[in-house]
Design a protein around this motif. Structure first.
Motif: not given
Length: 459
Positions: A274-288, A266-267, A110-114, A133-137
């Motif tokens: 991690t250098k994960l890429t996000t869209t301009q609205h903060g969504f995490i970019e994924v492939n197919d 995501t904030e 239980r808690g905030e993941a960083e 790791i699966v991000i499903a926040t």
């Protein structure tokens, strides 16, 4: 020193099922959740809101009984008990999920993941690492203006901790705005809804939106082209000032609900580490394969911004389950994801709107019919229900289907099944429909659409 896991899941909504599947497969699994297990849907979203809508529908049946030559009236509506019952349901969601997780040996944190490195996260000073790791926040309501005042967002509605208001201003005309507007109006709350544009449900097919807007406005006071310019709170009431089509108007109500969209959670993840890429609205970019820009890190559900629908999130989580533990190598199937609006009237859609097809220059046949081919539909004494079929003139495939009327969210599954299996409109007349069930509306519309395709001549 970090503790190593086979799988870390960040977010305990639909992805809790993935954590459970991983544990059953013998993996060492950690699930991190900062709030209530179950996520938005059962705690603050689709489930409690639909439970509320059931009460409004019951009240609306009484109000509209005169359509059937029945005189009836509502003597009282116990609004507080309605919310109390829904709150009771919500209170049991988190413990039910926790019991399921613990039963299979998932480590619940239980808690905030960083993120503190590419494959390492920190929670309350505890460090966890995994190669998978699966991000499903999920997502949260967009931050409303005047948030220093006791305004509501959808998150503040459930569980409702204050008394049910006698009057309400709803700012926003998307799914949440029109669903909650219809609910509160249905149980007798004086409800006024404001839309920034000249439409409600701006992404709906234009014909369906026009019907929806007309019928909804018979139940809820609606102001379009409205921009909030000032909001004050004096204790018992809010006073809101709007610019409406060039004029200044003031409204008072006991509460204000902002339903102005949602943003990804995501904030607080510190993705920059991690250098994960996000869209301009903060969504995490994924492939197919739902994999992020870093191999081994995946994102599912609202946080990747693909659909922002609970059933789509469930589909994505199940895709990862099959990928991880069933050896399925294929990319995620780009299915047409249907959606429904559980307002009054009810709307359901799948595929393209007519505007989409025009913009993309895709040839199509359009057929719009009322539901009166079905005697069961006639028995509702409603004149507005419509079906709109958009069909390819080259192969009879369904490009889009849009319904407005009672049980639209259920009825549309006949089209979903067809699109999933074969997607040839000519199959519908081959199905022997129960007479005179609501589904006969598809029979009549498909026959007309098939004839229109046969007569089609491109210009």
């Amino acid at each position: 020193m970090s503790e190593k896991y086979d799988l870390i899941v960040i977010g305990g909504g639909r992805a809790a099922n993935l954590a459970i599947a991983a544990a059953k497969a013998g993996e060492k699994v950690a699930l991190i959740e900062r709030s209530k297990l179950g996520g938005t849907c059962p705690n603050r979203g689709c489930v409690p809101s639909k439970l509320l809508i059931g009460f409004a529908e019951a009240a609306r049946h009484v109000k509209h009984a005169n359509h059937h030559h029945i005189k009836a009236k509502i003597e009282s509506i116990d609004t507080q008990t309605i919310f109390d019952e829904v709150n009771d349901y919500i209170s049991g969601v988190d413990p039910r999920y926790e019991e399921r997780l613990k039963a299979v040996g998932v480590t619940l944190v239980r808690g905030e993941a960083e993120f503190c490195a590419f494959k390492t996260v920190s929670v309350n000073g505890q460090t966890l690492s995994s190669d998978k790791i699966v991000i499903a926040t999920g997502s949260h309501p967009s931050h409303p203006p005047y948030s220093d005042l006791p305004v509501w967002t959808s998150d503040a509605l459930f569980p409702l901790k204050t008394k049910v208001p006698k009057s309400l201003l709803v700012i926003g005309s998307g799914f949440i705005g029109v669903e909650m507007g219809a609910f509160f109006a249905g149980i007798g709350v004086e409800t006024t809804l404001f839309s920034r544009g000249d439409k409600l449900l701006k992404h709906a097919d234009h014909e369906i939106e026009e019907i929806f807007s007309h019928e909804f406005s018979n139940e809820v006071a609606v102001h379009k082209n409205a921009t909030l310019s000032d909001l004050n709170h004096d204790g018992p009431h809010f006073t809101a000032t709007f610019n409406i089509a060039g004029t200044t108007q003031t409204f008072k109500a006991e509460n204000v609900l902002f339903a102005i969209g949602r943003k990804p959670n995501t904030e607080t993840l510190k993705l920059e580490k991690t250098k994960l890429t996000t869209t301009q609205h903060g969504f995490i970019e994924v492939n197919d394969h739902l994999e992020t820009s870093i191999p081994g890190i995946y994102a599912a559900g609202d946080v990747n911004g693909r659909y922002m629908l609970q059933h789509a999130a469930a589909y994505e989580v199940d895709f990862l389950r099959k990928k991880f533990y069933k050896g399925h190598p294929s990319p995620i199937d780009k299915k047409d994801i249907a959606h429904a609006v559980f307002s009054y009237p009810e709307v359901a859609s799948v595929g393209h709107t007519e505007e989409d097809l025009v913009r993309k220059a895709i040839p199509y046949i359009s057929v719009t019919q009322d539901w009166l081919a079905s005697a069961r539909a006639m028995s509702t004494r409603l004149e507005y229900p419509r079906i709109k079929l958009l069909v390819s003139p080259s192969d009879y495939s369904i490009l889009g289907c849009h319904l407005i009327g009672p049980e639209s969210s259920t009825l549309i599954h006949q089209v979903l099944m067809l699109m999933h299996l074969k997607n040839d409109l000519r199959e519908i007349p081959q199905l022997i429909h129960i007479h005179p069930a609501l589904n006969e509306l598809f029979l009549s519309a498909s026959i007309q659409a098939i004839q229109s395709v046969r007569e089609y001549s491109p210009t």
